[in-house]
Write an enzyme that holds these catalytic residues in place. Structure first.
Site, mmCIF file in Angstrom:
data_model
loop_
_atom_site.group_PDB
_atom_site.id
_atom_site.type_symbol
_atom_site.label_atom_id
_atom_site.label_comp_id
_atom_site.label_asym_id
_atom_site.label_seq_id
_atom_site.Cartn_x
_atom_site.Cartn_y
_atom_site.Cartn_z
ATOM 1 N N HIS A 1 1.776 4.460 -1.723
ATOM 2 C CA HIS A 1 0.539 5.208 -1.466
ATOM 3 C C HIS A 1 0.839 6.487 -0.684
ATOM 4 O O HIS A 1 0.422 7.591 -1.090
ATOM 5 C CB HIS A 1 -0.435 4.331 -0.686
ATOM 6 C CG HIS A 1 -1.725 5.013 -0.331
ATOM 7 N ND1 HIS A 1 -2.864 4.873 -1.086
ATOM 8 C CD2 HIS A 1 -2.046 5.860 0.689
ATOM 9 C CE1 HIS A 1 -3.833 5.598 -0.553
ATOM 10 N NE2 HIS A 1 -3.358 6.207 0.535
ATOM 11 N N GLU A 2 1.544 6.337 0.411
ATOM 12 C CA GLU A 2 1.812 7.496 1.264
ATOM 13 C C GLU A 2 2.762 8.482 0.599
ATOM 14 O O GLU A 2 2.667 9.689 0.849
ATOM 15 C CB GLU A 2 2.368 7.047 2.620
ATOM 16 C CG GLU A 2 1.420 6.170 3.433
ATOM 17 C CD GLU A 2 0.087 6.841 3.721
ATOM 18 O OE1 GLU A 2 0.026 8.088 3.706
ATOM 19 O OE2 GLU A 2 -0.902 6.121 3.963
ATOM 20 N N HIS B 1 0.768 11.114 -1.269
ATOM 21 C CA HIS B 1 0.308 12.208 -0.400
ATOM 22 C C HIS B 1 1.480 13.117 -0.030
ATOM 23 O O HIS B 1 1.355 14.345 -0.058
ATOM 24 C CB HIS B 1 -0.309 11.635 0.875
ATOM 25 C CG HIS B 1 -1.563 10.844 0.652
ATOM 26 N ND1 HIS B 1 -2.621 11.316 -0.098
ATOM 27 C CD2 HIS B 1 -1.948 9.615 1.097
ATOM 28 C CE1 HIS B 1 -3.592 10.423 -0.096
ATOM 29 N NE2 HIS B 1 -3.208 9.379 0.610
#
Length: 421
Positions: free
Chosen positions: A18-19, A22
């Protein structure tokens, strides 16, 4: 212990994917990523890269990508603060340390008088033992040592989040949940390969359950069922439809084996459905396909099926009212992981995919402080032609954080009650 390790491993993989979404798109937009953290709370370990510091923190309950922007530096360095500066041979500041309690014989202690680490790149202050204010030029790539020893970079205004285009910021916000969906698809694709294929909908028997009506009637793996009780069969789903309404009834069945057609009579057993009714079962499983394209397609289909199911639950709550039992926090995820551990690593892989989809959707909910809430603010800016003021946006984010915090408390308490109930 095995369950704890499995839970931490699965949750860490999901957070990292997920990170990283980003992180990757922030880098592509030339946004300075100061820190990539796995875990929350006190720092255990950190590694300083060229621009980004990678940290491992104590509590394995999440993670974050810390992007420069929104006056973060202006709030970090304030008048009257005590700092330690390290300069190069030309007198330009290369390191600013907030950790003044640590011995630093190479640094110059100063009391801050004024600073600008976004545009003009300077610090003015009174060095220790002196009375006159001095002005120090600060490098655009200077290090900032925080109070806990974490090393990050200063952030000139052109490297901050708000300096990127609206489309770059939207993509950066969306990339985290997007990576959750990609991870789920990859997990289901790997599961298909490792378990020897994926079920097909062809009317071909993959396996016959021992002592079942199909076994008693002489059916074998590889037989293609063409007709049941006069009903033409063209898919495996049609087999279940034709049999389910006839528990304990004799049915004429036609199948093909080695190019030859055979006719037999079978009597499905009666099994109890979730609504209490009885349904007929033959005791056969679908055939498996090892075609790579079929397995890849099945990975997407399985991820999409979970997405549709989650949105159906959300739609039901919109229609019928909020139900906290539709949510699960860390306690529920740990409990479910403990049950999945007994199914082996293939079960954990399947659970990883399902959990990744769920967390991706939750992060897309239009709640301030979540990725979905940030996307809503991006859309408002796109429509207005300018962003909301920092003050209004800060208030919105504070409300969002409070709401998420209260929801997490309620969900965790509900999970504990279910766990011990």
């Amino acid at each position: 212990m095995q369950s704890i390790v499995a839970f931490i491993l699965i949750f860490s993989i999901i957070v990292i994917f997920h990170e990283f979404g980003h992180f990757y798109f922030a880098k592509r937009a030339n946004i300075l990523v100061r820190e990539f953290s796995i875990g929350m709370g006190p720092k255990i370990y950190h590694y300083q890269g060229d621009e980004t510091t990678y940290t491992l923190r104590l509590l394995p309950i999440g993670g974050y990508v810390r992007m420069a922007g929104l006056d973060e530096m202006a709030e970090t360095i304030e008048r009257g603060m005590q700092l330690i500066l390290e300069t190069d041979s030309d007198g330009q500041v290369e390191t600013i340390s907030l950790a003044t309690d640590q011995q630093n014989y190479n640094g110059l202690p100063i009391e801050v008088f004024a600073s600008d680490l976004e545009d003009e790149m300077f610090i003015e202050g009174i060095p220790f033992g002196q009375t006159d204010v001095r002005r120090f030029r600060v490098s655009r790539t200077a290090n900032l040592v925080e109070a806990d020893g974490t090393i990050i970079k200063v952030a000139p205004s052109d490297r901050q989040f708000q300096s990127a285009s609206i489309w770059q910021r939207m993509l950066t916000n969306f990339a985290g949940p997007m990576n959750n969906f990609i991870l789920a698809v990859l997990a289901f694709i790997l599961l298909g390969f490792f378990q020897g294929g994926v079920p097909t909908n062809d009317p071909v028997i993959g396996d016959v359950v021992d002592s079942s009506p199909a076994a008693d009637a002489g059916l074998q793996a590889g037989d293609q069922i063409t007709e049941i009780a006069g009903q033409s069969i063209d898919s495996f789903a049609a087999i279940g439809d034709a049999v389910s309404n006839h528990p304990k009834e004799e049915l004429d069945l036609t199948y093909q084996r080695d190019g030859k057609e055979h006719s037999i009579t079978v009597t499905p057993t009666a099994a109890q459905a979730s609504d209490g009714s009885q349904i007929g079962q033959l005791g056969v499983t679908p055939s498996q396909s090892m075609n790579p394209l079929t397995i890849i397609a099945a990975g997407f289909q399985r991820a999409w099926a979970i997405i549709a199911m989650v949105f159906a639950v959300i739609g039901s709550m919109v229609k019928n009212g909020f139900d906290i039992n539709n949510f699960g926090g860390p306690v529920y995820m740990y409990q479910a992981t403990s049950q999945v551990v007994s199914m082996g690593w293939l079960g954990l892989l399947s659970w990883l995919g399902a959990l990744s989809v769920n967390l991706g959707i939750v992060n897309l909910l239009p709640i301030p402080a979540l990725d979905g809430g940030k996307l809503v603010l991006n859309l408002i800016e796109l429509v207005r032609g300018k962003p909301l003021s920092h003050k209004i946006e800060a208030y919105i984010n504070i409300v969002g954080v409070v709401l998420v915090f209260l929801l997490m408390i309620a969900v965790t308490w509900n999970d504990i009650m279910r766990f011990f109930g």
